[in-house]
Design a protein around this motif. Structure first.
Motif, PDB file in Angstrom:
ATOM      1  N   ARG A 176       0.802  -1.218   0.000  1.00 17.46           N
ATOM      2  CA  ARG A 176       0.000   0.000   0.000  1.00 17.46           C
ATOM      3  C   ARG A 176       0.837   1.270   0.000  1.00 17.46           C
ATOM      4  NH1 ARG A 176      -3.845  -0.960   5.040  1.00 17.46           N
ATOM      5  NH2 ARG A 176      -3.961   1.289   4.834  1.00 17.46           N
ATOM      6  N   LYS A 230     -17.757   5.146   0.023  1.00 14.78           N
ATOM      7  CA  LYS A 230     -18.312   3.804   0.199  1.00 14.78           C
ATOM      8  C   LYS A 230     -19.120   3.373  -1.028  1.00 14.78           C
ATOM      9  CE  LYS A 230     -21.121   1.046   3.380  1.00 14.78           C
ATOM     10  NZ  LYS A 230     -21.925   1.079   4.638  1.00 14.78           N
ATOM     11  N   SER A 233     -16.829   2.752  -3.948  1.00 15.56           N
ATOM     12  CA  SER A 233     -16.172   1.462  -3.749  1.00 15.56           C
ATOM     13  C   SER A 233     -17.076   0.318  -4.204  1.00 15.56           C
ATOM     14  CB  SER A 233     -15.797   1.281  -2.273  1.00 15.56           C
ATOM     15  OG  SER A 233     -15.312  -0.014  -2.030  1.00 15.56           O
ATOM     16  N   SER A 239     -11.477  -1.404  -3.326  1.00 17.20           N
ATOM     17  CA  SER A 239     -11.537  -1.196  -1.886  1.00 17.20           C
ATOM     18  C   SER A 239     -11.663   0.298  -1.583  1.00 17.20           C
ATOM     19  CB  SER A 239     -10.283  -1.754  -1.217  1.00 17.20           C
ATOM     20  OG  SER A 239      -9.143  -0.981  -1.572  1.00 17.20           O
ATOM     21  N   LYS A 240     -12.155   0.615  -0.397  1.00 19.82           N
ATOM     22  CA  LYS A 240     -12.288   2.024  -0.007  1.00 19.82           C
ATOM     23  C   LYS A 240     -10.925   2.704   0.051  1.00 19.82           C
ATOM     24  CE  LYS A 240     -15.000   1.090   3.588  1.00 19.82           C
ATOM     25  NZ  LYS A 240     -15.842   1.301   4.794  1.00 19.82           N
TER      26      LYS A 240
END
Length: 269
Positions: A176, A230, A233, A239-240
């Motif tokens: 990440r 949200k 996503s 993913s958020k």
């Protein structure tokens, strides 16, 4: 037809030609794995295994002072969730842990931190040029460091040199704390680089470059129409965390575009 003397000599001394690793391996397979296949299949298997042995165990005379043999993940390998290392293709690479330039840099008074960054960058590039990519854990082991400082040095080197180093986190899109998505999107949107140019400069495949650009456009499209992170996503199936990352990239691109317009307005012509 062989002459009698030639047949005699072949019978007496010919078996010595069979005292090889290939013959021993073929005999072992025929004895222990009799259902593996016929002579042709066994010969092909033995040839491939011999090639792998030569690749993975090169003679040490090929190494210079300061170099080491290491096994890296093949750069064309496609990682997937739950894929273990014993199911991942690896390739042997020769890496330079200490070079003459490192020694000269220290003699010239360059701080150890700078030298470490140069070494880490060189290891990444050497592995990539030989068809492999190193993970941060590999770099930590090779340099007897912990993960955190290695990651900091990699990030600092990339920021200082405005580049993307080809290690496993960037090439295989793992982890990440990496910035390659932003740099790739900026090259495409702001610098107007082609997909092939961007891929070459960032050590990514053209497919990966296109995927980042498409994901950026999808996320920004959703957010610009009032969807929450949200909801975006859910719609994009990202993913958020990734949605927020692309949102931040979009904001950085907008700022860069605005600054470019300001710079153009201030030109005296």
């Amino acid at each position: 037809m062989m002459a009698p003397k030639a047949r005699y000599l072949d019978a007496r001394f010919g078996p010595a030609l069979k005292k090889t690793f290939s013959s021993a391996l073929a005999a072992f397979i025929h004895k222990e794995f009799p259902h593996m296949g016929g002579p042709i299949v066994v010969d092909l298997f033995v040839q491939r295994l011999e090639t792998m042995v030569r690749e993975f165990f090169p003679p040490t005379s090929c190494l210079n002072m300061g170099q080491i043999l290491w096994f890296a993940v093949a750069k064309e390998e496609k990682p997937s969730y739950g894929k273990t290392m014993d199911r991942t293709k690896v390739v042997p690479v020769i890496l330079t842990l200490v070079s003459h330039q490192d020694i000269k840099s220290r003699i010239d008074g360059l701080p150890w931190a700078k030298i470490r960054r140069q070494v880490l960058a060189r290891l990444c590039q050497e592995a990539y040029e030989q068809g492999g990519v190193l993970a941060v854990a590999d770099l930590a082991l090779l340099n007897q460091m912990t993960i955190a400082p290695v990651s900091r040095h990699l990030r600092a080197y990339q920021e200082e040199n405005d580049c993307i180093l080809p290690y496993r986190g960037t090439v295989h899109d793992m982890g990440r704390a990496i910035t390659h998505k932003g740099q790739i999107c900026k090259k495409r949107v702001i610098e107007k680089k082609s997909v092939s140019e961007t891929a070459q400069e960032t050590h990514h495949t053209p497919e990966a470059v296109q995927r980042y650009e498409v994901n950026l456009n999808r996320v920004l499209f959703c957010l610009q129409r009032g969807l929450s992170v949200k909801e975006a996503s859910f719609v994009t199936k990202l993913s958020k965390i990734l949605v927020i990352e692309y949102q931040n990239i979009g904001q950085e691109i907008d700022k860069a575009k605005q600054q470019e317009e300001i710079d153009l307005d201030e030109r005296p012509f």
